[in-house]
Design a protein around this motif. Sequence first.
Motif, PDB file in Angstrom:
ATOM      1  N   PRO A  57       0.809  -1.227   0.000  1.00 24.60           N
ATOM      2  CA  PRO A  57       0.000   0.000   0.000  1.00 24.60           C
ATOM      3  C   PRO A  57       0.837   1.270   0.000  1.00 24.60           C
ATOM      4  O   PRO A  57       1.978   1.288   0.454  1.00 24.60           O
ATOM      5  CB  PRO A  57      -0.782  -0.116   1.306  1.00 24.60           C
ATOM      6  N   GLY A  62      -3.517   3.826   0.672  1.00 20.37           N
ATOM      7  CA  GLY A  62      -3.399   2.389   0.540  1.00 20.37           C
ATOM      8  C   GLY A  62      -3.216   1.981  -0.914  1.00 20.37           C
ATOM      9  O   GLY A  62      -2.429   2.571  -1.656  1.00 20.37           O
ATOM     10  N   ARG A 107      -5.113  -3.195   1.595  1.00 17.25           N
ATOM     11  CA  ARG A 107      -5.529  -2.009   2.345  1.00 17.25           C
ATOM     12  C   ARG A 107      -5.989  -0.944   1.370  1.00 17.25           C
ATOM     13  O   ARG A 107      -5.217  -0.442   0.558  1.00 17.25           O
ATOM     14  CB  ARG A 107      -4.394  -1.472   3.225  1.00 17.25           C
ATOM     15  N   ASN A 137      -7.748   3.296   4.846  1.00 17.08           N
ATOM     16  CA  ASN A 137      -7.369   2.686   6.121  1.00 17.08           C
ATOM     17  C   ASN A 137      -8.147   1.408   6.397  1.00 17.08           C
ATOM     18  O   ASN A 137      -8.129   0.904   7.527  1.00 17.08           O
ATOM     19  CB  ASN A 137      -7.598   3.685   7.266  1.00 17.08           C
TER      20      ASN A 137
END
Length: 554
Positions: A67, A72, A102, A105
């Motif tokens: 990420p 990400g 990811r 978040n």
Amino acid sequence: MENVTSALWNSSLHQLSNVSSPFVTAFLQFSATLVVLAFALFYLHKFLFVDKGRDMQPRLPPLLVKPWPIVGSLPEMVRNRPTFRWIHQLMKDANTEIGYIRFGNVHVITVTCPEIARQFLKEKDAVFASRPTIMAADLTTKGFLTTALVPMGDQWKKMRKVLVNEMLAPIRHRWLQEKRDEEADNLVRYVYNLCVSAGGLVNVRVASQQYCGNVPRNILFSRRYFGEGKEDGGPGFEEEEHVSAVFTILAYLYSFCVSDYMPRLRRLDLDGHEKVMKEALRIIGKYHDPIIDERIQQWKNGEKTEEKKADDLLDVLISLKDKKGGILLTPDEIKAQLTEFMIATVDNPSNAVEWALAEMLNQPEILEKAAEEIDRVVGRERLVEETDFPKLNYVKACAREAFRLHPIAPFNVPHVSLEDTTVAGYFIPKGSHVLLSRTALGRNPKVWEDPLKFKPERHLMDKEDGVSLTLTEADLRFISFSTGMRGCKGILLGSSMTFMVFARLLQCFSWSIPPANGPTIDLTEAKDSLFIANPLVAVAKPRLPPNMYPVHLA
């Protein structure tokens, strides 16, 4: 660290000593010593206990793509459309049955192993019993007012009770039998008329989606058509537009939208998904809302009362009362729940029937065996009824095989972790989105022999004689209807619709490949979905006595 801290304090002390008494200087020197000791103890504790303890904690599942900070792997998600195919390729490349990506978040956990899937939805069902608060679900449910698509909470509990006890209860299923029978007869009428007027060329996707749209329209609103429909029993413009909007909502509902993972970007609509969703929901509202508003007014005016028999599920919802005798559901709750009911009903049966018939046309012996079973159990002097289903195990095996090999969606509806937990030895953080792969579960070579071949017999191998086959799969070796606390509550209705459309098409018509197609049906999947790339068009011919075909229906 101790040298740096001491230097800073000594500098400060030197300045203060010029203006302070010896007592103040001594006090500050003592304070500096305490600060240095505190820092030293903190780092000692971190080195000896915290880091070592962290190493002992379960690690996250294998990371599928590295990420970027903050966003990400959202840039990669946007570049690799359709995202579901990219994710499955990442899983394959990593040679893992559980992994994570990811997005923003959010940890998105993907699973392709039935054993691990059972740990999520059986052993720790309560932990993963919530849903993500994404844009498309927010719009579809009018702010999370419904059942299937909403997070855990009081509203979900309220609407689940309504759905299970009032809309999908067995007594309601029996009550609505006549309406389902009407649509099964209309399906036969429509295809029979195409045999007469179109030389037997039938677009199976249109026919199956038409039936699967008619059934919920009838049981919800007591109507087959929003407009005038067609004389041959087929859909008019209004019904085609309505069903198209439903499938648009389904396509965009969990389509990996950027704002699903970074909600502050929603107003920018970077993917254009929100615009598409709002237009599709506008079309749904155009047809649903006037009927609902008029019916609510009829109840208010006394044109409909509790003493009079309710006509359909809309009447049931409007007439529900709370513990104090007041109206239980608001108009928005009713509208949102009926939209959710519609999108949950149309897709699975129609997709399974189209794929099953396409596969069976390429293996005529399977088609013949299924028709022979219906002839043996039902005969040719009456049409298949729902009471015949328990004895039609081979037909149901064909339907199960279609659900296994050709699911309607690449992943199940996402589950959200309500707390930090451990599954399959891996750490799953609170708030993670868990996606069980429908395609990878059903096509897992460790579970299924020759997994890409359509073989209905595989579902009968371990079945005892006299035991009726079902569409559900408790061990999650494939997903027909989701399971657990957030599992599908409409299994009875969904199974009935699937079996009926399939059995009626097999009983009433013989099917063949159009000469222009060549010797086989092209079974290529669409690039951006799991539909068969080209809608199935096949030649249908009546196989029952002429008097068995419904001609005039209201």
